[in-house]
Design a protein around this motif. Sequence first.
Motif, PDB file in Angstrom:
ATOM      1  N   GLY A   1      19.262  -3.649 -10.612  1.00 32.26           N
ATOM      2  CA  GLY A   1      19.686  -4.542 -11.684  1.00 32.26           C
ATOM      3  C   GLY A   1      20.553  -5.670 -11.196  1.00 32.26           C
ATOM      4  N   SER A   2      21.121  -5.515  -9.994  1.00 29.91           N
ATOM      5  CA  SER A   2      21.974  -6.571  -9.449  1.00 29.91           C
ATOM      6  C   SER A   2      21.760  -6.816  -7.963  1.00 29.91           C
ATOM      7  CB  SER A   2      23.450  -6.235  -9.691  1.00 29.91           C
ATOM      8  OG  SER A   2      23.788  -4.994  -9.085  1.00 29.91           O
ATOM      9  N   ALA A   3      21.203  -5.835  -7.255  1.00 28.00           N
ATOM     10  CA  ALA A   3      21.023  -5.994  -5.800  1.00 28.00           C
ATOM     11  C   ALA A   3      19.841  -5.172  -5.315  1.00 28.00           C
ATOM     12  CB  ALA A   3      22.296  -5.569  -5.065  1.00 28.00           C
ATOM     13  N   TRP A   4      19.308  -5.584  -4.144  1.00 28.96           N
ATOM     14  CA  TRP A   4      18.213  -4.873  -3.499  1.00 28.96           C
ATOM     15  C   TRP A   4      18.752  -3.850  -2.508  1.00 28.96           C
ATOM     16  CZ3 TRP A   4      13.441  -4.960  -5.207  1.00 28.96           C
ATOM     17  CH2 TRP A   4      12.986  -6.065  -5.925  1.00 28.96           C
ATOM     18  N   HIS A   5      18.015  -2.729  -2.359  1.00 31.53           N
ATOM     19  CA  HIS A   5      18.410  -1.674  -1.432  1.00 31.53           C
ATOM     20  C   HIS A   5      17.190  -1.197  -0.649  1.00 31.53           C
ATOM     21  CE1 HIS A   5      22.301  -1.218  -3.521  1.00 31.53           C
ATOM     22  NE2 HIS A   5      21.587  -1.444  -4.611  1.00 31.53           N
ATOM     23  N   ASP A   6      17.406  -0.833   0.601  1.00 27.54           N
ATOM     24  CA  ASP A   6      16.375  -0.179   1.387  1.00 27.54           C
ATOM     25  C   ASP A   6      16.142   1.224   0.826  1.00 27.54           C
ATOM     26  OD1 ASP A   6      14.628   0.435   3.526  1.00 27.54           O
ATOM     27  OD2 ASP A   6      16.274   1.438   4.566  1.00 27.54           O
ATOM     28  N   VAL A   7      14.932   1.735   1.009  1.00 29.99           N
ATOM     29  CA  VAL A   7      14.592   3.086   0.538  1.00 29.99           C
ATOM     30  C   VAL A   7      14.241   3.942   1.755  1.00 29.99           C
ATOM     31  CG1 VAL A   7      13.074   4.483  -0.903  1.00 29.99           C
ATOM     32  CG2 VAL A   7      13.779   2.216  -1.676  1.00 29.99           C
ATOM     33  N   GLY A   8      15.217   4.678   2.236  1.00 30.71           N
ATOM     34  CA  GLY A   8      14.949   5.710   3.225  1.00 30.71           C
ATOM     35  C   GLY A   8      14.519   5.279   4.592  1.00 30.71           C
ATOM     36  N   GLY A   9      14.760   4.020   4.969  1.00 32.15           N
ATOM     37  CA  GLY A   9      14.357   3.601   6.298  1.00 32.15           C
ATOM     38  C   GLY A   9      12.958   3.012   6.321  1.00 32.15           C
ATOM     39  N   SER A  10      12.546   2.548   7.480  1.00 36.33           N
ATOM     40  CA  SER A  10      11.321   1.758   7.598  1.00 36.33           C
ATOM     41  C   SER A  10      10.052   2.580   7.434  1.00 36.33           C
ATOM     42  CB  SER A  10      11.291   1.078   8.970  1.00 36.33           C
ATOM     43  OG  SER A  10      10.070   0.411   9.150  1.00 36.33           O
ATOM     44  N   LEU A  11       9.095   1.970   6.717  1.00 33.18           N
ATOM     45  CA  LEU A  11       7.714   2.468   6.685  1.00 33.18           C
ATOM     46  C   LEU A  11       6.804   1.537   7.465  1.00 33.18           C
ATOM     47  CD1 LEU A  11       7.373   3.412   2.914  1.00 33.18           C
ATOM     48  CD2 LEU A  11       7.267   4.984   4.816  1.00 33.18           C
ATOM     49  N   GLY A  12       7.314   0.353   7.767  1.00 34.29           N
ATOM     50  CA  GLY A  12       6.466  -0.698   8.315  1.00 34.29           C
ATOM     51  C   GLY A  12       6.017  -1.596   7.188  1.00 34.29           C
ATOM     52  N   PRO A  13       5.894  -2.899   7.456  1.00 36.81           N
ATOM     53  CA  PRO A  13       5.621  -3.860   6.384  1.00 36.81           C
ATOM     54  C   PRO A  13       4.154  -3.911   5.975  1.00 36.81           C
ATOM     55  CG  PRO A  13       5.784  -5.005   8.476  1.00 36.81           C
ATOM     56  CD  PRO A  13       6.067  -3.558   8.765  1.00 36.81           C
ATOM     57  N   ARG A  14       3.568  -2.778   5.726  1.00 36.87           N
ATOM     58  CA  ARG A  14       2.161  -2.761   5.328  1.00 36.87           C
ATOM     59  C   ARG A  14       1.955  -1.721   4.229  1.00 36.87           C
ATOM     60  NH1 ARG A  14      -0.755  -2.727  11.163  1.00 36.87           N
ATOM     61  NH2 ARG A  14      -2.669  -2.984   9.990  1.00 36.87           N
ATOM     62  N   ALA A  15       2.821  -1.764   3.243  1.00 38.01           N
ATOM     63  CA  ALA A  15       2.709  -0.850   2.110  1.00 38.01           C
ATOM     64  C   ALA A  15       1.896  -1.512   1.010  1.00 38.01           C
ATOM     65  CB  ALA A  15       4.097  -0.472   1.598  1.00 38.01           C
ATOM     66  N   ARG A  16       1.053  -0.730   0.350  1.00 37.83           N
ATOM     67  CA  ARG A  16       0.152  -1.302  -0.622  1.00 37.83           C
ATOM     68  C   ARG A  16       0.174  -0.629  -1.982  1.00 37.83           C
ATOM     69  NH1 ARG A  16      -4.339  -4.011   0.707  1.00 37.83           N
ATOM     70  NH2 ARG A  16      -4.611  -4.086  -1.541  1.00 37.83           N
ATOM     71  N   ALA A  17       0.536   0.648  -2.050  1.00 40.79           N
ATOM     72  CA  ALA A  17       0.391   1.395  -3.298  1.00 40.79           C
ATOM     73  C   ALA A  17       1.705   2.067  -3.653  1.00 40.79           C
ATOM     74  CB  ALA A  17      -0.715   2.436  -3.168  1.00 40.79           C
ATOM     75  N   LEU A  18       1.967   2.186  -4.956  1.00 41.63           N
ATOM     76  CA  LEU A  18       3.234   2.725  -5.428  1.00 41.63           C
ATOM     77  C   LEU A  18       3.034   3.424  -6.753  1.00 41.63           C
ATOM     78  CD1 LEU A  18       6.410   2.765  -5.317  1.00 41.63           C
ATOM     79  CD2 LEU A  18       6.317   0.568  -6.516  1.00 41.63           C
ATOM     80  N   ALA A  19       3.657   4.595  -6.909  1.00 39.53           N
ATOM     81  CA  ALA A  19       3.632   5.294  -8.194  1.00 39.53           C
ATOM     82  C   ALA A  19       4.866   6.176  -8.284  1.00 39.53           C
ATOM     83  CB  ALA A  19       2.364   6.139  -8.329  1.00 39.53           C
TER      84      ALA A  19
END
Length: 566
Positions: A189-207
Amino acid sequence: MELNRYRIPGRRVVLIAGLLLASPALATAQSHPDDRYWVDPFPAAGHPNEYTDAIVPYDGGLLLGGLFSAVADMNVLRIAHWDGSTWRGVGSGVGTNDMGLVHVIRVGEGCLYAGGMFDQLGPWAASSVPRYGNIARYDFGSGIWLPLGDGMDRAVRGISIAPNGDLYCVGEFTSAGGVKAQGVARWDGSAWHDVGGSLGPRARALAIAATGDAVYVGGFFDSAGGKPISYIARWTGEEWEPLGSGVNNLVTTIRVEGNKIYVGGAFTEAGGKPANRIAVWDGQKWGTFGDGLGGPSLSHVRSIEIDIDQLYVTGTFTHAAGKEVGFIATWDGSAWSSLGSGVNDQTKIAMLRDGALWVGGNFTQAGGKDIAYVAQWTKPGKNAVVFDRLRARRTGGGVKVEWAFTAWGPWVEARLVRREAGGEYESPVLVNAADGEYMDVTASADRAYEYALAVERGNGTEAWSAPVRVAVVPPSVQLHQNHPNPFNPSTTIRFSLPAATAMTLRIYDVSGRAVRTLVDGTRGPGELDATWDGRDDRGVSVATGVYFYRLAAAGETLTRKMILVK
């Protein structure tokens, strides 16, 4: 090869998927008898001028996003609102006339979030407005687009809203709001946060599971949080976990239904066994859907929509079970089928609404008809229930409810239910036919009710009709036309009284002379009747002619005409 039949459930998880790899050449579909079920949803209003990536319900209509910059003659810049009859813009849109793309839309409390590839808003130069960084928020109340911090440095592919209001995003970015976040990030709501460390910048799907206890992310990665995890991972809020041994290639879509996680992509194995482009995780093991889907090299699934225990799947594939399917297919629990001859280019999104499947993509034809970028498939699923009629109206004796429905599969029973406005449904009445009527004599005066029909299917799920509303006003004195009329030798006169009351019912000739008193006393409440045999108070038969009957009760006087013919 394992063949499993799956039904539909739910739970919370985030999944991340990878890059768009290949787009097959246009298919040359043959005509099919079911092509009549493909229809143009906007026959007079016009279509987007480029492909559609996202379709979501909103306010009785739909929000659409994609590469388009106009609908008909309206400039809408990558996002538009269809209200059921006309197109509207959503503020000034995102991107510019020359550049921009919306991959995903999600509706939140009083707002919508759009993600894709854009860094400015409408016609303004990027230097004159806040940086939008491939994601933006539109406030329905103010009609203003707002940035979410500095956004992401590259494309946003998926957005999900957690039960606590946090926003999760996946994509090809390496930072979010200046914070290192490769592939997945969270906005509080006010800032961005990393989620659990790197997955690599090739994420495509989310649920995200409905309970909020898990976030599922899919893409093109082989580790998450430093653990070896193949292409799909679950974030528990504290750490990344694998789903068994995962899949063997890119994941492009994830659908959470109960405790089942439906996954689509370019993979050919799930849990070490053949699973062409689609599989399901039940919490313990991977399941498959027949021979899956196929087509050109690296063809993949783009979206999965679920109707009871039937799946609709879109993507770049062209075959299912060895047969051509035209970039879209359905799994009915035991076999794959085409949707007529399908469409002529890749499909990107499918969404069920009001019994129809809305499909968006790159295509310009559906079922052999010229329907560009958005089409409707209107053939009901195998377990669909279509409510043909549900009406409720006040009568003198209560509320009369009439219904009719068509069940496209076995049904066990139907219940007619009632509630006072804003309350809980109650007073179930079992219905033993798909077409009938019921008189509700327990409805109280001065109350407003909603009636609905609930049909239990043979597979244990229920379909509910939209409710109908009726107000029960206090009954009044009513005098009905006699029957038969004209008559000889006798006729029946019906009347209704709201309560027990003193009343008279008399017959008069055309000169106004009282001929016969049929009732003089206290009667009611409810519907009553009296019979006149064509005789006066002395018992003498009266002549052929016009007569009047008059009811006086509860301060009201009602008169009607009748004819005696001999």
